[in-house]
Design a protein around this motif. Structure first.
Motif, PDB file in Angstrom:
ATOM      1  N   GLU A 182      -7.396   9.033   0.823  1.00 13.37           N
ATOM      2  CA  GLU A 182      -7.660   7.907   1.736  1.00 13.37           C
ATOM      3  C   GLU A 182      -7.483   8.324   3.202  1.00 13.37           C
ATOM      4  OE1 GLU A 182      -5.937   3.829   1.856  1.00 13.37           O
ATOM      5  OE2 GLU A 182      -6.632   3.685  -0.214  1.00 13.37           O
TER       6      GLU A 182
ATOM      7  N   HIS B 191       1.082   5.535  -0.344  1.00 20.82           N
ATOM      8  CA  HIS B 191       0.426   6.841  -0.402  1.00 20.82           C
ATOM      9  C   HIS B 191       1.450   7.969  -0.360  1.00 20.82           C
ATOM     10  CE1 HIS B 191      -3.430   4.888   0.085  1.00 20.82           C
ATOM     11  NE2 HIS B 191      -3.002   4.273   1.160  1.00 20.82           N
TER      12      HIS B 191
ATOM     13  N   ASP C 262       0.865  -1.178   0.000  1.00 20.91           N
ATOM     14  CA  ASP C 262       0.000   0.000   0.000  1.00 20.91           C
ATOM     15  C   ASP C 262       0.906   1.233   0.000  1.00 20.91           C
ATOM     16  OD1 ASP C 262      -2.688   0.842  -0.004  1.00 20.91           O
ATOM     17  OD2 ASP C 262      -2.600   1.346   2.134  1.00 20.91           O
TER      18      ASP C 262
ATOM     19  N   HIS D 246      -1.263   6.621   6.634  1.00 18.60           N
ATOM     20  CA  HIS D 246      -0.565   5.332   6.707  1.00 18.60           C
ATOM     21  C   HIS D 246       0.163   5.042   5.402  1.00 18.60           C
ATOM     22  CE1 HIS D 246      -4.322   4.417   4.621  1.00 18.60           C
ATOM     23  NE2 HIS D 246      -3.670   3.418   4.044  1.00 18.60           N
TER      24      HIS D 246
HETATM   25 ZN    ZN Z   1      -4.021   2.722   2.120  1.00 16.32          ZN
END
Ligand code: ZN
Length: 199
Positions: free
Chosen positions: A79, A73, A71, A86
């Motif tokens: 999000e 970001h 994941d 996160h």
């Molecule tokens: Zn995420």
């Protein structure tokens, strides 16, 4: 609200797969989700590490493909209106946990959303490799694992999820996700990663 009873989730006792046409997808086993102090820690995720490590070991020995998703970001990310900040690129929370570190032959895909097919070359790679079946493990079971399994099933990949190698924040969400996997995706859920054999 009325109390709900979780319906039975069909468990497949044993799944035999060909290493040539099967890939293991390890979803988001990153410090922010797994490790103490992680921004979005899933308390049960740490307990899935041994089962995932065993799957990794056996897939690698069999010469089967291994894909890690990460994941990923960058600020500002929409999000973060849904979840605490996160998996920010470059942070320790973004890193995959040491106990499951990818090896040079593994593929690591950085993904911007829950679905590992979205915004990544995953489908391209799987087709190039001739993959038919995905064993999907990691976290969070009803979020990134689930949307990856859904996206795989919509593309007619067979999906197998080992129950002891996925984790969620809430047992209801986990059960609902596994039920959708068996009922909607015609996927197979095994009790343990050890019930999946490569031969
Ligand atoms: Zn995420």
């Amino acid at each position: 609200m009325a109390e709900l009873t979780v319906p039975d989730i069909p468990i497949t006792p044993r799944v035999d797969l060909e290493p040539e046409t099967t890939a293991l997808v390890v979803v988001d086993m990153q410090n922010d989700f797994v490790s103490d102090g992680g921004a979005l820690q899933v308390p049960d995720a740490q307990a899935t590490v041994p089962a995932i490590a065993d799957l990794l070991r056996r897939f690698r020995v069999a010469g089967a493909r291994v894909v890690f998703t990460q994941d990923t970001h960058r600020d500002p990310d929409p999000e973060f209106a849904i979840w605490p900040r996160h998996a920010v690129e470059g942070t320790n929370g973004h890193a995959i946990v040491d106990d499951l570190h990818p090896l040079p032959d593994d593929v690591v895909l950085q993904k911007p959303r829950y679905d590992a097919f979205y915004g990544t070359p995953l489908d391209h790679l799987l087709r190039q490799w001739g993959i038919k079946t995905l064993v999907i493990c990691g976290t969070v079971a009803n979020i990134c694992v689930h949307y990856t399994a859904a996206s795989a099933a919509l593309r007619w990949y067979d999906v197998v999820i080992p129950r002891d190698a996925v984790s969620a924040l809430d047992p209801f969400d986990l059960a609902a996700s596994l039920r959708q996997t068996t009922a909607l995706f015609n996927g197979r859920v095994t009790a343990r990663g050890a019930d999946i054999a490569l031969a």
